[in-house]
Scaffold this motif. Structure first.
Motif, PDB file in Angstrom:
ATOM      1  N   PRO A   1       0.792  -1.213   0.000  1.00 20.77           N
ATOM      2  CA  PRO A   1       0.000   0.000   0.000  1.00 20.77           C
ATOM      3  C   PRO A   1       0.829   1.269   0.000  1.00 20.77           C
TER       4      PRO A   1
ATOM      5  N   CYS B   1      -7.859   3.570  -4.994  1.00 23.17           N
ATOM      6  CA  CYS B   1      -8.118   2.380  -4.189  1.00 23.17           C
ATOM      7  C   CYS B   1      -7.338   2.444  -2.877  1.00 23.17           C
ATOM      8  N   THR B   2      -7.997   2.100  -1.801  1.00 26.01           N
ATOM      9  CA  THR B   2      -7.372   2.148  -0.482  1.00 26.01           C
ATOM     10  C   THR B   2      -6.485   0.939  -0.209  1.00 26.01           C
ATOM     11  N   HIS B   3      -6.477  -0.041  -1.097  1.00 26.89           N
ATOM     12  CA  HIS B   3      -5.628  -1.216  -0.907  1.00 26.89           C
ATOM     13  C   HIS B   3      -4.205  -0.951  -1.379  1.00 26.89           C
TER      14      HIS B   3
ATOM     15  N   HIS C   1      -6.113  -5.246  -8.187  1.00 22.94           N
ATOM     16  CA  HIS C   1      -6.293  -6.488  -7.447  1.00 22.94           C
ATOM     17  C   HIS C   1      -7.762  -6.879  -7.301  1.00 22.94           C
TER      18      HIS C   1
ATOM     19  N   SER D   1     -10.412  -5.149  -6.022  1.00 25.51           N
ATOM     20  CA  SER D   1     -11.250  -4.592  -4.958  1.00 25.51           C
ATOM     21  C   SER D   1     -12.466  -3.926  -5.597  1.00 25.51           C
TER      22      SER D   1
ATOM     23  N   ALA E   1     -12.954  -7.526  -1.065  1.00 25.65           N
ATOM     24  CA  ALA E   1     -11.539  -7.401  -0.711  1.00 25.65           C
ATOM     25  C   ALA E   1     -10.685  -7.640  -1.965  1.00 25.65           C
ATOM     26  N   PRO E   2      -9.420  -7.244  -1.923  1.00 27.50           N
ATOM     27  CA  PRO E   2      -8.568  -7.142  -0.759  1.00 27.50           C
ATOM     28  C   PRO E   2      -8.643  -5.815  -0.001  1.00 27.50           C
ATOM     29  N   ALA E   3      -9.232  -4.780  -0.545  1.00 28.41           N
ATOM     30  CA  ALA E   3      -9.346  -3.525   0.217  1.00 28.41           C
ATOM     31  C   ALA E   3     -10.192  -3.779   1.463  1.00 28.41           C
ATOM     32  N   THR E   4      -9.838  -3.114   2.547  1.00 26.66           N
ATOM     33  CA  THR E   4     -10.592  -3.249   3.800  1.00 26.66           C
ATOM     34  C   THR E   4     -11.097  -1.904   4.307  1.00 26.66           C
TER      35      THR E   4
END
Length: 140
Positions: free
Chosen positions: A31, A82-84, A102, A104, A116-119
């Motif tokens: 990240p 994206c926050t991931h 990825h 998300s 996911a993979p972003a949470t």
């Protein structure tokens, strides 16, 4: 002696050659990569207010912003970074944003993570309609 054979010169050289490649792969998926949060730092004119129907969303790739309009007419805006892995999201399917890096997925109307993979959800931005135009970003 340990009883294990010493690695051959070829094995040592192969490992040394692959180490930087493995590091690049890990950095690309982390990240904290080289991509930055490229959301607006000043108010930006995104387009005509009429572009967004009630219950829909519009992706503004050039500004890394998505704007949605609720059934009651209110506007919401979110960063499309994206926050991931900080990749710019470039795909909007109805009101679902899909990250190309990825996979998300995010809800364009709430910013929440759908897959996911972003949470962590997307960063909300200020947005308003001014003179029939949509303006988003700080102090909008």
């Amino acid at each position: 002696m340990s009883g294990r054979p010493a690695p051959s010169r070829r094995t040592v050289l192969r490992g040394a050659a692959l180490a930087p490649v493995a590091g690049l792969g890990a950095a690309a998926c982390s990240p904290g990569g080289t991509t930055t949060d490229a959301t607006p730092t000043a108010p930006v004119d995104l387009g005509a207010e009429s572009e967004i129907a009630k219950g829909s969303a519009q992706l503004y790739r050039d500004h890394n912003v998505v704007v949605s309009r609720a059934e009651d007419g209110t506007l919401k805006a979110y960063s499309t970074i994206c926050t991931h892995a900080l990749c710019p999201i470039n795909k909007l399917e109805g009101t679902k944003l899909v990250c190309p890096c990825h996979g998300s997925e995010f809800d364009a109307t709430t910013g929440e993570v759908l897959q996911a993979p972003a949470t962590v959800g997307l960063k909300e931005l200020s947005v308003e309609a001014k003179g029939g135009r949509i303006v988003a970003g700080p102090a909008a």
